[in-house]
Design a protein around this motif. Sequence first.
Motif, PDB file in Angstrom:
ATOM      1  N   GLN A 162       2.686   3.820   8.150  1.00  0.00           N
ATOM      2  CA  GLN A 162       1.160   2.947   7.760  1.00  0.00           C
ATOM      3  C   GLN A 162       1.586   3.338   6.006  1.00  0.00           C
ATOM      4  O   GLN A 162       1.339   2.489   5.405  1.00  0.00           O
ATOM      5  N   LEU A 163       2.909   4.189   5.704  1.00  0.00           N
ATOM      6  CA  LEU A 163       3.545   4.765   4.830  1.00  0.00           C
ATOM      7  C   LEU A 163       4.170   3.250   3.998  1.00  0.00           C
ATOM      8  O   LEU A 163       4.076   2.535   2.859  1.00  0.00           O
ATOM      9  N   GLN A 165       3.519   0.448   4.658  1.00  0.00           N
ATOM     10  CA  GLN A 165       2.738  -0.829   4.673  1.00  0.00           C
ATOM     11  C   GLN A 165       1.561  -0.375   2.925  1.00  0.00           C
ATOM     12  O   GLN A 165       2.133  -1.612   2.301  1.00  0.00           O
ATOM     13  N   ALA A 166       1.653   0.783   3.339  1.00  0.00           N
ATOM     14  CA  ALA A 166       1.117   1.104   2.010  1.00  0.00           C
ATOM     15  C   ALA A 166       1.715   1.287   0.531  1.00  0.00           C
ATOM     16  O   ALA A 166       1.493   0.129  -0.184  1.00  0.00           O
ATOM     17  N   ASN A 167       3.517   1.374   1.312  1.00  0.00           N
ATOM     18  CA  ASN A 167       4.836   0.785   0.012  1.00  0.00           C
ATOM     19  C   ASN A 167       4.391  -0.165  -0.714  1.00  0.00           C
ATOM     20  O   ASN A 167       4.451  -1.029  -1.734  1.00  0.00           O
ATOM     21  N   GLN A 168       4.663  -1.222   0.858  1.00  0.00           N
ATOM     22  CA  GLN A 168       4.519  -2.862   0.330  1.00  0.00           C
ATOM     23  C   GLN A 168       3.239  -3.275  -0.079  1.00  0.00           C
ATOM     24  O   GLN A 168       3.970  -4.365  -1.395  1.00  0.00           O
ATOM     25  N   ALA A 169       2.063  -2.511  -0.114  1.00  0.00           N
ATOM     26  CA  ALA A 169       0.510  -2.890  -0.251  1.00  0.00           C
ATOM     27  C   ALA A 169       0.936  -2.977  -1.960  1.00  0.00           C
ATOM     28  O   ALA A 169       0.777  -3.927  -2.879  1.00  0.00           O
ATOM     29  N   LEU A 170       1.584  -1.627  -2.653  1.00  0.00           N
ATOM     30  CA  LEU A 170       1.799  -1.202  -3.737  1.00  0.00           C
ATOM     31  C   LEU A 170       2.231  -2.086  -4.411  1.00  0.00           C
ATOM     32  O   LEU A 170       2.357  -2.387  -6.087  1.00  0.00           O
ATOM     33  N   GLU A 171       3.760  -2.509  -3.499  1.00  0.00           N
ATOM     34  CA  GLU A 171       4.562  -3.669  -4.309  1.00  0.00           C
ATOM     35  C   GLU A 171       4.187  -4.781  -5.067  1.00  0.00           C
ATOM     36  O   GLU A 171       4.470  -5.393  -5.737  1.00  0.00           O
ATOM     37  N   ARG A 173       1.553  -5.424  -5.280  1.00  0.00           N
ATOM     38  CA  ARG A 173       0.154  -5.474  -6.375  1.00  0.00           C
ATOM     39  C   ARG A 173       0.934  -4.982  -7.806  1.00  0.00           C
ATOM     40  O   ARG A 173       0.017  -5.259  -8.843  1.00  0.00           O
TER      41      ARG A 173
END
Length: 327
Positions: A162-163, A165-171, A173
């Motif tokens: 999950q982290l 995925q969150a980092n990838q989504a943040l990158e 964005r």
Amino acid sequence: MSVLSIPLVLIQPDPIPQLVANLIGLGFVVAIVAVARVGLVNQATIGLIIVLVVSFAVIPFGTSQIGLVPIFAVVAVITAAVIGEEKHVVFAAIMGIAGMVGQWFGVASRPQVAPSAGEIVVVGVLLTVICGLIAGIGTRSVRRAIELATAAQSRAEQLAQQLAQANQALEDRVAERTAALQAALAESEQRQAALAAALAENERQRREIRALSVPILAVRDDMLVMPLIGALDGERLALAQQRALQAIEQSRAQSLLVDVTGVPFLDQAAADGLIALARSVRLLGARLTLIGVSPEVAQTIVGLGIALGDIRVARDLRDAVMRGVSG
């Protein structure tokens, strides 16, 4: 252990004291369980070790024989190893050794009866069952710990995923915002470039308009005319002087006709500017003639007491040309 040791007690010549001791030990065990349930696990472990050691240590004093009793010291050590920590194992071993030494000093001098075959079998069965129970508890605890560790590892992996995925989504964005910012910056630069080009074009048009506001026309090869329209401020007079001198130098003209028909009024500053223009023209070998002076401008010149000096005056352009003003 208290319950399972009842058969061993019953085969003793006088089982009543040992049964009472077992019941007392069982009461202590119940109290220890209650202490553990309120969160005092370390204190409960130490209490359990003490109860186990004391339980086997006092047996010889009630039965007047040691026999196989000291081997029960291993129960305290195994229990400490299963439910406690390293320090509890050391504590149980020290307490067990102390209990056995106490038995030796307490009952070694009394007459001893060798254990019977039945006692040996009962003790062996009792120790096997007790050690089996303790081992089963330990195995269950280890399996439970492994299950908890596996679940924690699985949860950690899920959290890590999950982290990630969150980092990838943040990158993604951040990359999207960066691209949008770069596009906005490029658009801003384009707008600035367009604005700079518009300002440059405006300045060019402004220069052309200023140049058109002070036109210079050739009447003859040796005569130029410069019509002035509107109010004469310092900027327009400076521009008029610049263009007049350039035109005289290029055309070799000997006469410059300045038409002030379109000038509504003439103040001291404007008159001084015309006089300075006449002097500059004179230095280039030409003469300045002022034509189209209106009655209002003439009254202003007279009222201000302005001396025109070298400036000639003609009624209009035709008069100046017909008179052949040439320097």
